[in-house]
Write an enzyme that holds these catalytic residues in place. Structure first.
Site, PDB file in Angstrom:
ATOM      1  N   ASP A   9       0.841  -1.376  -0.241  1.00  0.00           N
ATOM      2  CA  ASP A   9       0.251  -0.306   0.416  1.00  0.00           C
ATOM      3  C   ASP A   9       1.025   1.102   0.259  1.00  0.00           C
ATOM      4  O   ASP A   9       1.407   1.497   0.788  1.00  0.00           O
ATOM      5  CB  ASP A   9      -0.734  -0.581   1.303  1.00  0.00           C
ATOM      6  CG  ASP A   9      -2.229   1.247   0.955  1.00  0.00           C
ATOM      7  OD1 ASP A   9      -2.753   0.161   1.261  1.00  0.00           O
ATOM      8  OD2 ASP A   9      -2.168   1.967   1.215  1.00  0.00           O
ATOM      9  N   ASP A 104      -2.841   2.606  -5.867  1.00  0.00           N
ATOM     10  CA  ASP A 104      -2.360   2.291  -5.253  1.00  0.00           C
ATOM     11  C   ASP A 104      -2.387   1.174  -4.237  1.00  0.00           C
ATOM     12  O   ASP A 104      -1.411   1.281  -3.081  1.00  0.00           O
ATOM     13  CB  ASP A 104      -2.532   4.198  -4.364  1.00  0.00           C
ATOM     14  CG  ASP A 104      -3.356   4.138  -2.834  1.00  0.00           C
ATOM     15  OD1 ASP A 104      -4.197   2.959  -3.668  1.00  0.00           O
ATOM     16  OD2 ASP A 104      -3.385   4.449  -2.375  1.00  0.00           O
ATOM     17  N   GLU A 105      -2.293   0.112  -4.299  1.00  0.00           N
ATOM     18  CA  GLU A 105      -2.094  -1.194  -3.839  1.00  0.00           C
ATOM     19  C   GLU A 105      -2.480  -2.206  -4.703  1.00  0.00           C
ATOM     20  O   GLU A 105      -2.963  -1.960  -5.450  1.00  0.00           O
ATOM     21  CB  GLU A 105      -3.295  -0.985  -2.488  1.00  0.00           C
ATOM     22  CG  GLU A 105      -5.003  -1.196  -3.112  1.00  0.00           C
ATOM     23  CD  GLU A 105      -5.420  -1.798  -2.008  1.00  0.00           C
ATOM     24  OE1 GLU A 105      -5.167  -2.258  -1.240  1.00  0.00           O
ATOM     25  OE2 GLU A 105      -6.705  -0.933  -1.493  1.00  0.00           O
TER      26      GLU A 105
END
Length: 417
Positions: A9, A104-105
DNA sequence: TCTGGGGTCCTAGGACCC
DNA sequence: TCTGGGGTCCTAGGACCC
């Protein structure tokens, strides 16, 4: 083999990318999402802004009240996508089984990589360092035997940390955490669990599974598994790295001010329809169900859908369906805050049968299901009955075509035996 | 405080079919 | 022979995630 899942993350992703392009933002309270007096919410807040109580999903105007000195930026989606791709590139060197869960992960299946990279914590540090070196961005990593626990542990590792939950310790790791930490437990579920005295994951794990199933249905059963750290049911259950096509494509727009002018509204719908059609073509997908979304000035929201007789990716057809739905749904007076166009029931070019066949394929399936059903009820001795029925189906081929195009007569015969 | 935009999955009732 | 039970699709709405 013991499975090893890693969840990555990015830390304050949007804000960090903005800082790369404008170093003067560093250390300042920064809010990404729009101007301070705009309709909208916070997409990301820097750690300095969070100290004032600003967090994502908060209305921008609220954030401006809490932290007047914050710098408000609209954000650069293209840059975020570019950096997301860079991260993906780094991760691919560590495992072929990588899945971006959002911009974003990501999840990585690292099972069996020990010979290559060493023990879990060592891989994690190599990964962490590689991401930092190649993107100048920081991230947090969680490692565990399940996706769920990996995700929760990356959150516990924030910011800029690494956390490995050793096999066998999953439930003990989760037990002291607030139930809200479990992915899928939001405001509503938290409230209903608190009503029965459940505050921590440990409380949940102690509950009887049947009690949860009775009270919350399928979701309750999944919840019981999650409390013990299992990827029980739903999305978490699917293998990592299955990059499947999107299930729906949509665009929506909230107006700066509420609108009650038919022409302006319909123009907006045409624009949204075009955007959806364009994205469908980019993905080589066709949609059969078009959905309109209306949000009124009081924030109440309705959706109206219509299924076409064939799947499409054409602006004209999508817009036609949408305008029809809109004229049926809107009273022509109530001011509108948001309009949305949604395309569902997606299928690929290759997978698509010629337009008229799809429903009939389903009917054919049903016909054979009923043959099986009769056989099941009357036994294999009813084979003659099945034969009669089979020829009946073949007769119907002409009046109400049950057969598939391109299917040979031999195969057809075989099917109706 | 006044609430974005892009998604996923689940539920539930009615229609329809066998 | 009669009746029924069950599957799937469609639509609307809601919870949740980032």
């Amino acid at each position: 083999m013991q499975s090893l899942v890693c969840h990555l993350d990015m830390d304050a992703f949007f804000v960090s990318v903005e800082e790369l392009f404008d170093p003067s933002l560093r250390g300042k309270p920064v809010v990404v999402g729009g101007k301070r007096d705009q309709r909208g919410v916070v997409a990301a807040a820097s750690y300095a802004a969070r100290k004032f109580g600003v967090h994502s999903a908060m209305p921008l105007r609220t954030a401006a009240l809490l932290c007047p000195q914050a710098v408000f930026v609209e954000g650069h989606t293209d840059r975020y996508r570019e950096y997301s791709k860079k991260v993906y590139g780094v991760l691919q060197r560590f495992s072929p089984l990588v899945e971006m869960a959002s911009i974003d992960e990501a999840y990585l299946d690292l099972s069996g990589t020990e010979r290559l990279f060493g023990p879990p914590l060592r891989v994690a540090h190599l990964l962490h360092e590689a991401v930092r070196a190649e993107t100048s961005l920081r991230c947090s990593l969680g490692l565990s035997s399940s996706r769920l626990v990996a995700k929760v542990s990356s959150d516990q590792a924030k910011p800029n940390g690494v956390l490995y939950v050793v096999p066998g310790c999953e439930a003990a790791f989760l037990a002291p955490l607030a139930i809200r930490k479990i992915p899928g437990v939001g405001k509503k579920t938290e409230e209903s669990l608190q009503k029965i005295g459940i505050r921590y994951v440990g409380d949940l794990a102690r509950l009887d599974e049947r009690f949860l199933a009775d009270r919350f249905g399928k979701w309750g059963l999944a919840l019981a598994g999650k409390a013990r750290g299992q990827d029980a049911g739903g999305w978490f259950d699917s293998p990592i790295g299955e990059n499947d096509d999107p299930k729906s494509i949509s665009h929506e727009n909230t107006f700066p001010d509420d609108i009650a002018d038919r022409e302006r509204l319909e123009t907006a719908l045409l624009r949204l329809s075009e955007m959806v059609a364009k994205r469908l073509r980019e993905h080589h997908l066709y949609s059969r169900t078009i959905q309109l979304k209306l949000r009124y000035e009081d924030f109440s929201t309705i959706t109206r859908a219509s299924s076409l007789d064939h799947a499409t990716q054409l602006d004209r057809e999508i817009a036609g369906a949408i305008i029809k739905l809109f004229r049926q749904a809107w009273d022509g007076k109530t001011p509108i805050r948001l309009l949305g166009v949604h395309a569902g029931s997606l299928r690929t070019v290759e997978g698509q049968m010629s337009l008229l066949d799809e429903p009939q394929t389903e009917r054919l399936r049903q016909a054979f299901r009923s043959v099986d059903h009769i056989r099941g009820r009357f036994g294999e001795a009813s084979i003659s009955l099945a034969k009669t029925l089979g020829s009946g189906i073949r007769e119907k081929v002409h009046e109400n075509p049950f057969d598939l195009p391109g299917e040979s007569a031999r195969e057809k015969g075989k099917r109706s035996e």
